[in-house]
Design a protein around this motif. Structure first.
Motif, PDB file in Angstrom:
ATOM      1  N   GLU A   1       0.836  -1.203   0.000  1.00 29.36           N
ATOM      2  CA  GLU A   1       0.000   0.000   0.000  1.00 29.36           C
ATOM      3  C   GLU A   1       0.872   1.254   0.000  1.00 29.36           C
ATOM      4  OE1 GLU A   1      -3.415   1.963   2.837  1.00 29.36           O
ATOM      5  OE2 GLU A   1      -3.172  -0.219   2.849  1.00 29.36           O
ATOM      6  N   GLY A   2       1.975   1.225   0.749  1.00 26.08           N
ATOM      7  CA  GLY A   2       2.896   2.362   0.788  1.00 26.08           C
ATOM      8  C   GLY A   2       3.494   2.649  -0.573  1.00 26.08           C
ATOM      9  N   ILE A   3       3.878   1.601  -1.281  1.00 28.37           N
ATOM     10  CA  ILE A   3       4.434   1.781  -2.631  1.00 28.37           C
ATOM     11  C   ILE A   3       3.378   2.394  -3.550  1.00 28.37           C
ATOM     12  CG2 ILE A   3       5.297   0.559  -4.673  1.00 28.37           C
ATOM     13  CD1 ILE A   3       6.684  -1.384  -2.680  1.00 28.37           C
ATOM     14  N   GLY A   4       2.137   1.948  -3.399  1.00 37.10           N
ATOM     15  CA  GLY A   4       1.046   2.524  -4.185  1.00 37.10           C
ATOM     16  C   GLY A   4       0.885   4.014  -3.921  1.00 37.10           C
ATOM     17  N   HIS A   5       0.947   4.401  -2.643  1.00 35.00           N
ATOM     18  CA  HIS A   5       0.851   5.824  -2.297  1.00 35.00           C
ATOM     19  C   HIS A   5       2.048   6.600  -2.854  1.00 35.00           C
ATOM     20  CE1 HIS A   5      -2.705   5.810   0.208  1.00 35.00           C
ATOM     21  NE2 HIS A   5      -2.249   4.770   0.893  1.00 35.00           N
ATOM     22  N   GLN A   6       3.229   5.983  -2.820  1.00 34.88           N
ATOM     23  CA  GLN A   6       4.412   6.660  -3.345  1.00 34.88           C
ATOM     24  C   GLN A   6       4.261   6.939  -4.840  1.00 34.88           C
ATOM     25  OE1 GLN A   6       7.211   3.664  -2.013  1.00 34.88           O
ATOM     26  NE2 GLN A   6       8.178   5.096  -0.601  1.00 34.88           N
ATOM     27  N   VAL A   7       3.803   5.947  -5.584  1.00 35.92           N
ATOM     28  CA  VAL A   7       3.639   6.112  -7.029  1.00 35.92           C
ATOM     29  C   VAL A   7       2.552   7.145  -7.317  1.00 35.92           C
ATOM     30  CG1 VAL A   7       2.927   4.965  -9.161  1.00 35.92           C
ATOM     31  CG2 VAL A   7       4.505   3.817  -7.608  1.00 35.92           C
ATOM     32  N   LYS A   8       1.402   6.984  -6.670  1.00 34.69           N
ATOM     33  CA  LYS A   8       0.287   7.925  -6.883  1.00 34.69           C
ATOM     34  C   LYS A   8       0.729   9.353  -6.547  1.00 34.69           C
ATOM     35  CE  LYS A   8      -4.320   9.024  -5.133  1.00 34.69           C
ATOM     36  NZ  LYS A   8      -5.306   8.683  -4.095  1.00 34.69           N
ATOM     37  N   GLY A   9       1.409   9.516  -5.406  1.00 37.85           N
ATOM     38  CA  GLY A   9       1.850  10.852  -5.005  1.00 37.85           C
ATOM     39  C   GLY A   9       2.847  11.452  -5.974  1.00 37.85           C
ATOM     40  N   ALA A  10       3.779  10.624  -6.434  1.00 41.09           N
ATOM     41  CA  ALA A  10       4.792  11.137  -7.368  1.00 41.09           C
ATOM     42  C   ALA A  10       4.145  11.592  -8.673  1.00 41.09           C
ATOM     43  CB  ALA A  10       5.842  10.069  -7.637  1.00 41.09           C
ATOM     44  N   VAL A  11       3.182  10.811  -9.154  1.00 40.20           N
ATOM     45  CA  VAL A  11       2.497  11.181 -10.398  1.00 40.20           C
ATOM     46  C   VAL A  11       1.695  12.467 -10.194  1.00 40.20           C
ATOM     47  CG1 VAL A  11       0.717  10.487 -12.044  1.00 40.20           C
ATOM     48  CG2 VAL A  11       2.462   8.845 -11.329  1.00 40.20           C
ATOM     49  N   MET A  12       0.960  12.556  -9.083  1.00 43.41           N
ATOM     50  CA  MET A  12       0.182  13.772  -8.800  1.00 43.41           C
ATOM     51  C   MET A  12       1.098  14.995  -8.700  1.00 43.41           C
ATOM     52  SD  MET A  12      -2.534  12.339  -5.948  1.00 43.41           S
ATOM     53  CE  MET A  12      -2.951  13.979  -5.369  1.00 43.41           C
ATOM     54  N   GLU A  13       2.224  14.806  -8.012  1.00 40.14           N
ATOM     55  CA  GLU A  13       3.161  15.910  -7.830  1.00 40.14           C
ATOM     56  C   GLU A  13       3.720  16.389  -9.170  1.00 40.14           C
ATOM     57  OE1 GLU A  13       7.017  16.927  -4.982  1.00 40.14           O
ATOM     58  OE2 GLU A  13       6.419  14.841  -5.274  1.00 40.14           O
ATOM     59  N   ARG A  14       4.152  15.442 -10.007  1.00 43.08           N
ATOM     60  CA  ARG A  14       4.700  15.815 -11.319  1.00 43.08           C
ATOM     61  C   ARG A  14       3.638  16.464 -12.203  1.00 43.08           C
ATOM     62  NH1 ARG A  14      10.295  14.884 -12.294  1.00 43.08           N
ATOM     63  NH2 ARG A  14       9.665  15.193 -14.422  1.00 43.08           N
ATOM     64  N   LEU A  15       2.437  15.918 -12.149  1.00 45.12           N
ATOM     65  CA  LEU A  15       1.336  16.479 -12.937  1.00 45.12           C
ATOM     66  C   LEU A  15       1.043  17.902 -12.483  1.00 45.12           C
ATOM     67  CD1 LEU A  15      -0.971  16.181 -14.986  1.00 45.12           C
ATOM     68  CD2 LEU A  15      -2.325  15.115 -13.183  1.00 45.12           C
ATOM     69  N   GLY A  16       0.976  18.101 -11.169  1.00 38.95           N
ATOM     70  CA  GLY A  16       0.729  19.440 -10.634  1.00 38.95           C
ATOM     71  C   GLY A  16       1.794  20.432 -11.066  1.00 38.95           C
ATOM     72  N   LYS A  17       3.045  20.010 -11.005  1.00 33.10           N
ATOM     73  CA  LYS A  17       4.142  20.895 -11.423  1.00 33.10           C
ATOM     74  C   LYS A  17       4.075  21.177 -12.923  1.00 33.10           C
ATOM     75  CE  LYS A  17       7.427  19.684  -7.786  1.00 33.10           C
ATOM     76  NZ  LYS A  17       8.700  19.028  -7.461  1.00 33.10           N
ATOM     77  N   ALA A  18       3.727  20.150 -13.707  1.00 29.16           N
ATOM     78  CA  ALA A  18       3.696  20.321 -15.168  1.00 29.16           C
ATOM     79  C   ALA A  18       2.598  21.277 -15.604  1.00 29.16           C
ATOM     80  CB  ALA A  18       3.510  18.964 -15.844  1.00 29.16           C
ATOM     81  N   ILE A  19       1.455  21.234 -14.938  1.00 30.68           N
ATOM     82  CA  ILE A  19       0.344  22.107 -15.361  1.00 30.68           C
ATOM     83  C   ILE A  19       0.244  23.379 -14.531  1.00 30.68           C
ATOM     84  CG2 ILE A  19      -0.984  20.180 -16.314  1.00 30.68           C
ATOM     85  CD1 ILE A  19      -2.782  20.279 -13.839  1.00 30.68           C
ATOM     86  N   GLY A  20       1.168  23.548 -13.582  1.00 32.31           N
ATOM     87  CA  GLY A  20       1.194  24.756 -12.772  1.00 32.31           C
ATOM     88  C   GLY A  20       0.142  24.782 -11.677  1.00 32.31           C
ATOM     89  N   ASP A  21      -0.299  23.622 -11.212  1.00 31.61           N
ATOM     90  CA  ASP A  21      -1.295  23.537 -10.141  1.00 31.61           C
ATOM     91  C   ASP A  21      -0.562  23.232  -8.838  1.00 31.61           C
ATOM     92  OD1 ASP A  21      -3.306  22.822  -8.336  1.00 31.61           O
ATOM     93  OD2 ASP A  21      -4.526  21.835  -9.867  1.00 31.61           O
ATOM     94  N   ALA A  22      -0.305  24.291  -8.052  1.00 34.96           N
ATOM     95  CA  ALA A  22       0.473  24.148  -6.824  1.00 34.96           C
ATOM     96  C   ALA A  22      -0.228  23.246  -5.812  1.00 34.96           C
ATOM     97  CB  ALA A  22       0.742  25.517  -6.211  1.00 34.96           C
ATOM     98  N   LYS A  23      -1.559  23.302  -5.734  1.00 32.99           N
ATOM     99  CA  LYS A  23      -2.287  22.462  -4.781  1.00 32.99           C
ATOM    100  C   LYS A  23      -2.156  20.983  -5.152  1.00 32.99           C
ATOM    101  CE  LYS A  23      -6.759  21.620  -2.573  1.00 32.99           C
ATOM    102  NZ  LYS A  23      -6.240  20.426  -2.010  1.00 32.99           N
ATOM    103  N   LEU A  24      -2.284  20.660  -6.426  1.00 32.38           N
ATOM    104  CA  LEU A  24      -2.131  19.272  -6.859  1.00 32.38           C
ATOM    105  C   LEU A  24      -0.710  18.778  -6.578  1.00 32.38           C
ATOM    106  CD1 LEU A  24      -3.396  16.793  -8.232  1.00 32.38           C
ATOM    107  CD2 LEU A  24      -2.680  17.748 -10.428  1.00 32.38           C
ATOM    108  N   ALA A  25       0.283  19.615  -6.829  1.00 29.53           N
ATOM    109  CA  ALA A  25       1.672  19.233  -6.550  1.00 29.53           C
ATOM    110  C   ALA A  25       1.875  19.006  -5.055  1.00 29.53           C
ATOM    111  CB  ALA A  25       2.633  20.310  -7.060  1.00 29.53           C
ATOM    112  N   ALA A  26       1.308  19.881  -4.217  1.00 27.99           N
ATOM    113  CA  ALA A  26       1.441  19.727  -2.763  1.00 27.99           C
ATOM    114  C   ALA A  26       0.705  18.484  -2.273  1.00 27.99           C
ATOM    115  CB  ALA A  26       0.905  20.970  -2.058  1.00 27.99           C
ATOM    116  N   ASP A  27      -0.495  18.247  -2.819  1.00 29.01           N
ATOM    117  CA  ASP A  27      -1.241  17.032  -2.449  1.00 29.01           C
ATOM    118  C   ASP A  27      -0.455  15.786  -2.847  1.00 29.01           C
ATOM    119  OD1 ASP A  27      -3.269  18.605  -1.450  1.00 29.01           O
ATOM    120  OD2 ASP A  27      -4.635  18.282  -3.151  1.00 29.01           O
TER     121      ASP A  27
END
Length: 140
Positions: free
Chosen positions: A7-33
């Motif tokens: 489950e931890g690995i799943g959260h790590q992958v999900k979080g990393a993808v959300m963070e990169r997506l947030g940074k790529a589209i300029g959504d600071a809240k998505l990157a922080a989440d």
């Protein structure tokens, strides 16, 4: 313990993808989440770590697969939004995951071979013990 690590690995992958997506589209809240989700996964994975194996498989194999998935998602997203740097980062992540998976696979194979050799030695020791016992029983 093992389910916490998975489950931890799943959260790590999900979080990393959300963070990169947030940074790529300029959504600071998505990157922080995403960063928060990844941190939860980091903590959960460490808390569940009791050894270097997970479900009878080297942990690097599972982590490598997670990095491959994460890299594929980042690469695909980079291609969709037309960001070649993001796509290249995804490719690099996938390749790192493949290498990590291969290292874990090699350790699994080595572990299996050691176990086979150990079983063979144990078998020989048992045969020798029986032979000695039989010889002593038949001695004059």
């Amino acid at each position: 313990m093992e389910s916490n690590r998975i489950e931890g690995i799943g959260h790590q992958v999900k979080g990393a993808v959300m963070e990169r997506l947030g940074k790529a589209i300029g959504d600071a809240k998505l990157a922080a989440d995403g960063a928060a989700e990844r941190a939860i996964g980091d903590e959960q994975n460490v808390a569940g770590a009791g050894g270097d194996q997970l479900i009878g498989v080297d942990a690097d194999r599972i982590k490598g697969i997670a990095h491959q998935v994460k890299g594929a998602l980042i690469q695909g997203f980079g291609a969709i939004v037309g960001n070649p740097q993001l796509a290249a980062d995804g490719v690099a992540e996938r390749l790192a995951g493949k290498a990590q998976n291969a290292a874990g696979s090699a350790r699994d194979l080595a572990r299996e071979e050691v176990e086979k050799q150990r079983a063979a030695v144990e078998h020989l020791n048992c045969r020798n013990a029986l032979r000695v016992k039989h010889t002593k029983a038949n001695a004059p």
